[in-house]
Design a protein around this motif. Structure first.
Motif, PDB file in Angstrom:
ATOM      1  N   VAL A  55       0.849  -1.199   0.000  1.00 51.88           N
ATOM      2  CA  VAL A  55       0.000   0.000   0.000  1.00 51.88           C
ATOM      3  C   VAL A  55       0.886   1.250   0.000  1.00 51.88           C
ATOM      4  CG1 VAL A  55      -1.776   1.267   1.265  1.00 51.88           C
ATOM      5  CG2 VAL A  55      -1.869  -1.236   1.156  1.00 51.88           C
ATOM      6  N   ASN A  56       1.929   1.234   0.826  1.00 50.21           N
ATOM      7  CA  ASN A  56       2.844   2.381   0.863  1.00 50.21           C
ATOM      8  C   ASN A  56       3.499   2.602  -0.495  1.00 50.21           C
ATOM      9  OD1 ASN A  56       2.252   2.737   3.530  1.00 50.21           O
ATOM     10  ND2 ASN A  56       4.033   1.587   4.280  1.00 50.21           N
ATOM     11  N   LYS A  57       3.916   1.511  -1.123  1.00 49.12           N
ATOM     12  CA  LYS A  57       4.551   1.622  -2.446  1.00 49.12           C
ATOM     13  C   LYS A  57       3.584   2.208  -3.465  1.00 49.12           C
ATOM     14  CE  LYS A  57       8.060  -1.984  -2.172  1.00 49.12           C
ATOM     15  NZ  LYS A  57       8.188  -3.442  -2.201  1.00 49.12           N
ATOM     16  N   MET A  58       2.314   1.769  -3.370  1.00 49.69           N
ATOM     17  CA  MET A  58       1.306   2.254  -4.319  1.00 49.69           C
ATOM     18  C   MET A  58       1.124   3.766  -4.145  1.00 49.69           C
ATOM     19  SD  MET A  58      -2.043   3.305  -4.713  1.00 49.69           S
ATOM     20  CE  MET A  58      -2.898   2.808  -3.203  1.00 49.69           C
ATOM     21  N   PHE A  59       1.005   4.210  -2.882  1.00 47.42           N
ATOM     22  CA  PHE A  59       0.810   5.648  -2.646  1.00 47.42           C
ATOM     23  C   PHE A  59       2.039   6.448  -3.101  1.00 47.42           C
ATOM     24  CE2 PHE A  59      -2.714   4.551   0.369  1.00 47.42           C
ATOM     25  CZ  PHE A  59      -3.689   5.312  -0.267  1.00 47.42           C
ATOM     26  N   ALA A  60       3.228   5.846  -2.928  1.00 51.02           N
ATOM     27  CA  ALA A  60       4.449   6.529  -3.386  1.00 51.02           C
ATOM     28  C   ALA A  60       4.430   6.678  -4.907  1.00 51.02           C
ATOM     29  CB  ALA A  60       5.686   5.746  -2.942  1.00 51.02           C
ATOM     30  N   MET A  61       3.988   5.633  -5.601  1.00 50.69           N
ATOM     31  CA  MET A  61       3.887   5.695  -7.065  1.00 50.69           C
ATOM     32  C   MET A  61       2.891   6.754  -7.497  1.00 50.69           C
ATOM     33  SD  MET A  61       3.898   1.948  -8.733  1.00 50.69           S
ATOM     34  CE  MET A  61       5.400   1.024  -8.983  1.00 50.69           C
ATOM     35  N   ARG A  62       1.826   6.874  -6.733  1.00 52.88           N
ATOM     36  CA  ARG A  62       0.846   7.895  -7.081  1.00 52.88           C
ATOM     37  C   ARG A  62       1.451   9.290  -6.893  1.00 52.88           C
ATOM     38  NH1 ARG A  62      -5.128   9.463  -4.844  1.00 52.88           N
ATOM     39  NH2 ARG A  62      -4.038   9.691  -2.877  1.00 52.88           N
ATOM     40  N   GLU A  63       2.216   9.457  -5.804  1.00 57.40           N
ATOM     41  CA  GLU A  63       2.897  10.744  -5.564  1.00 57.40           C
ATOM     42  C   GLU A  63       3.776  11.116  -6.754  1.00 57.40           C
ATOM     43  OE1 GLU A  63       2.950  13.093  -2.905  1.00 57.40           O
ATOM     44  OE2 GLU A  63       1.032  12.034  -2.681  1.00 57.40           O
ATOM     45  N   GLU A  64       4.435  10.088  -7.307  1.00 59.62           N
ATOM     46  CA  GLU A  64       5.340  10.335  -8.439  1.00 59.62           C
ATOM     47  C   GLU A  64       4.588  10.482  -9.759  1.00 59.62           C
ATOM     48  OE1 GLU A  64       8.349   7.221  -8.541  1.00 59.62           O
ATOM     49  OE2 GLU A  64       8.330   7.171  -6.341  1.00 59.62           O
ATOM     50  N   GLY A  65       3.271  10.344  -9.706  1.00 59.12           N
ATOM     51  CA  GLY A  65       2.474  10.476 -10.916  1.00 59.12           C
ATOM     52  C   GLY A  65       2.526   9.272 -11.832  1.00 59.12           C
ATOM     53  N   LYS A  66       2.985   8.118 -11.300  1.00 60.53           N
ATOM     54  CA  LYS A  66       3.101   6.928 -12.155  1.00 60.53           C
ATOM     55  C   LYS A  66       1.787   6.161 -12.293  1.00 60.53           C
ATOM     56  CE  LYS A  66       7.992   5.911 -11.446  1.00 60.53           C
ATOM     57  NZ  LYS A  66       8.936   5.098 -10.657  1.00 60.53           N
ATOM     58  N   ILE A  67       0.946   6.239 -11.282  1.00 61.78           N
ATOM     59  CA  ILE A  67      -0.357   5.567 -11.354  1.00 61.78           C
ATOM     60  C   ILE A  67      -1.439   6.516 -10.826  1.00 61.78           C
ATOM     61  CG2 ILE A  67       0.589   3.233 -11.001  1.00 61.78           C
ATOM     62  CD1 ILE A  67      -0.854   3.641  -8.105  1.00 61.78           C
ATOM     63  N   ASN A  68      -2.685   6.163 -11.122  1.00 62.38           N
ATOM     64  CA  ASN A  68      -3.813   6.900 -10.552  1.00 62.38           C
ATOM     65  C   ASN A  68      -4.491   6.018  -9.520  1.00 62.38           C
ATOM     66  OD1 ASN A  68      -3.513   8.968 -12.598  1.00 62.38           O
ATOM     67  ND2 ASN A  68      -4.378   7.431 -13.993  1.00 62.38           N
ATOM     68  N   PHE A  69      -5.009   6.651  -8.485  1.00 61.83           N
ATOM     69  CA  PHE A  69      -5.833   5.898  -7.526  1.00 61.83           C
ATOM     70  C   PHE A  69      -7.132   6.653  -7.331  1.00 61.83           C
ATOM     71  CE2 PHE A  69      -7.039   5.471  -2.924  1.00 61.83           C
ATOM     72  CZ  PHE A  69      -7.724   4.295  -3.108  1.00 61.83           C
ATOM     73  N   GLN A  70      -8.226   5.965  -7.491  1.00 57.85           N
ATOM     74  CA  GLN A  70      -9.544   6.589  -7.374  1.00 57.85           C
ATOM     75  C   GLN A  70     -10.372   5.813  -6.347  1.00 57.85           C
ATOM     76  OE1 GLN A  70     -11.046   9.355  -8.992  1.00 57.85           O
ATOM     77  NE2 GLN A  70     -12.673   8.911  -7.498  1.00 57.85           N
ATOM     78  N   VAL A  71     -10.886   6.539  -5.346  1.00 58.36           N
ATOM     79  CA  VAL A  71     -11.821   5.911  -4.411  1.00 58.36           C
ATOM     80  C   VAL A  71     -13.179   5.835  -5.089  1.00 58.36           C
ATOM     81  CG1 VAL A  71     -13.047   6.179  -2.218  1.00 58.36           C
ATOM     82  CG2 VAL A  71     -10.598   6.691  -2.354  1.00 58.36           C
ATOM     83  N   GLY A  72     -13.782   4.657  -5.102  1.00 61.19           N
ATOM     84  CA  GLY A  72     -15.106   4.535  -5.699  1.00 61.19           C
ATOM     85  C   GLY A  72     -15.469   3.096  -6.005  1.00 61.19           C
ATOM     86  N   GLN A  73     -16.673   2.901  -6.535  1.00 66.64           N
ATOM     87  CA  GLN A  73     -17.146   1.573  -6.909  1.00 66.64           C
ATOM     88  C   GLN A  73     -17.550   1.589  -8.376  1.00 66.64           C
ATOM     89  OE1 GLN A  73     -19.885  -0.195  -3.767  1.00 66.64           O
ATOM     90  NE2 GLN A  73     -19.644   1.844  -2.923  1.00 66.64           N
ATOM     91  N   VAL A  74     -17.133   0.571  -9.108  1.00 66.22           N
ATOM     92  CA  VAL A  74     -17.475   0.485 -10.531  1.00 66.22           C
ATOM     93  C   VAL A  74     -18.954   0.123 -10.648  1.00 66.22           C
ATOM     94  CG1 VAL A  74     -17.025  -0.695 -12.707  1.00 66.22           C
ATOM     95  CG2 VAL A  74     -15.127  -0.176 -11.165  1.00 66.22           C
TER      96      VAL A  74
END
Lengths: 341, 106
Positions: A196-215
């Protein structure tokens, strides 16, 4: 096609009841091979409730699901069962010599005197998320597992879920895919904190997007996905994507066994209560997968069924051997088999 | 006994006399309330007894424990009032409780 493995009994399902069947069959010198779709023994005990206490195992006032599995593995170890994990049974037929052939989805063939179905609630398979119309995209744009990472190269990938699979694939596919968006219904995750920490770090770097929500729905044509509709905290948005990987856990399905022609009762396999034999002689069903009048889905019922099934399976496999009923407490021959003499 | 009401998705109301200490899910199953599947039998190991607690009752019922919150990830159309009914224990202060069954379980 591989050379068939010759054995006495093939047990489908390595949950507690399948494991205990190894013990009972082993006392009668029957060698067992077990096939399970999971990557380890234990079935539901290991997959659904490893940490949760069970209170109705005789002589164990309280035991966790995983501890029960560990104890069973210890108990059956003298009989050296052979396990085939990550496999689903795909084929089944009776051979001319009266034995059975069982085939796995990896192409292995096993020949045996008796087949014991101890498949519990069925085989664990990825759960289809509750998104209307998702079936249309399955196999073309929507996948429930990653077989080859290359298939996602250059794709706009949407990953849905909050467990280890969702997080691991977000991290691993980020360098391969054109873009990766992770959607989860809340900012907290079930996955390992490190991922989870790695994912948030990647988001900080603009490498991935994270969206809270339900499809809530999918857009596209001819099975080609173009966007997912997501209900988020700030309203509905569309996220452009051409591949989607939903990770919504596992569910249980009877699978190909349903097509063997066995008599069924509401998706369960009908058996008698003397031998726990199905409508095909030589094929037995024990544990949660079977049905008979008065059936209770308890682990202890499955243990009892394993013991009675063994009497019939042993007669079938060793027709020329006189069956002698013995107690492990007093029989030196049984104790030798158990390695305690 | 504590009176609780389960409202099925089609609006049908099930008024139930529930024993204190039992779970809302157990009462739903006993009274054949449609839409509550409870596949795992109350082990908080699936998400097929999902309900929405009526707005008037959310404070008294309380919020899910982390394990239940994890399980809710697998449910359909999760809202702030979502709970798994196997994790709501009936007690006297919930007399009059109303929960709504969602359109579908996961």
């Amino acid at each position: 096609m591989s050379t068939p493995i010759e054995t006495d009994v093939v047990i489908i399902g390595a949950g507690p009841v399948g494991l205990f069947a190894v013990f009972e069959l082993g006392l009668y010198d029957l060698k067992c091979h077990l096939i399970d779709i999971l990557d380890r023994p234990g079935g539901q005990c290991a997959e659904l409730y490893p940490e949760k206490p069970i209170y109705d195992i005789p002589a164990w006032p309280e035991i966790s699901g995983q501890a029960l599995v560990d104890r069973l593995m210890e108990q059956i170890s003298p009989f050296k069962p052979e396990f085939h994990f990550n496999r689903m049974v795909s084929g089944f037929r009776k051979l001319d010599n009266g034995r059975f052939e069982v085939e796995t989805d990896e192409g292995e063939l096993l020949h045996c005197h008796a087949v014991v179905i101890a498949a519990g609630g069925g085989s664990f398979q990825p759960k289809r998320p509750p998104v209307p119309g998702i079936e249309v995209y399955e196999g073309t744009s929507v996948f429930y597992s990653v077989r080859r990472m290359e298939e996602f190269r250059g794709k706009d990938l949407l990953i849905v879920g909050g467990g280890d699979s969702a997080l691991d694939w977000t991290l691993n596919l980020q360098p391969v895919a054109k873009s990766v968006t992770l959607v989860h219904r809340r900012p907290d995750f079930r996955a390992a904190p490190d991922s989870v920490n790695k994912m948030f770090a990647m988001r900080e770097e603009g490498k991935i997007n994270f969206q809270v929500g339900q499809v809530t729905g999918l857009k596209g044509e001819d099975g080609q996905l173009s966007a997912a509709m997501v209900k988020g905290p700030d309203g509905d948005i569309d996220i452009a994507c051409d591949r989607m990987l939903p990770f919504f856990g596992l569910t249980m399905k009877l699978g190909p066994i349903a097509d063997w022609g066995l008599n069924q009762h509401e998706n369960l396999i009908a058996v008698d209560t003397e031998k726990f034999e199905t409508s095909i002689p030589g094929v037995f069903a024990i544990g949660d997968i079977n049905w008979y009048p008065g059936k209770l889905k308890l682990i202890l019922s499955g243990f009892h069924e394993a013991a009675l099934m063994t009497q019939a399976a042993a007669r079938l496999a060793r027709p020329d051997t006189k069956m002698v009923f013995q107690y492990t407490t007093s029989s030196t021959s049984l104790q030798k088999k158990l390695g305690v003499q | 006994m504590t009176k609780i009401t389960l409202v099925a998705f089609d609006g049908t109301r099930f008024d139930v006399d529930a024993e204190n200490g039992s779970t809302v899910m157990e009462n739903a199953i006993r009274n054949s309330v449609p839409g509550i599947e409870a596949e795992c039998g109350g082990a908080c190991a699936c998400a097929t007894c999902h309900v929405y607690v009526d707005d008037a009752w959310t404070d008294k019922v309380g919020t899910p424990e982390p394990m239940e919150e994890d399980m809710l990830d697998f449910a359909y159309d999760v809202r702030p009032t979502s709970r798994l009914s196997c994790q709501i224990k009936v007690r006297s202060e919930l007399d009059g409780l109303v929960v709504h069954v969602p359109e579908r379980q996961a």
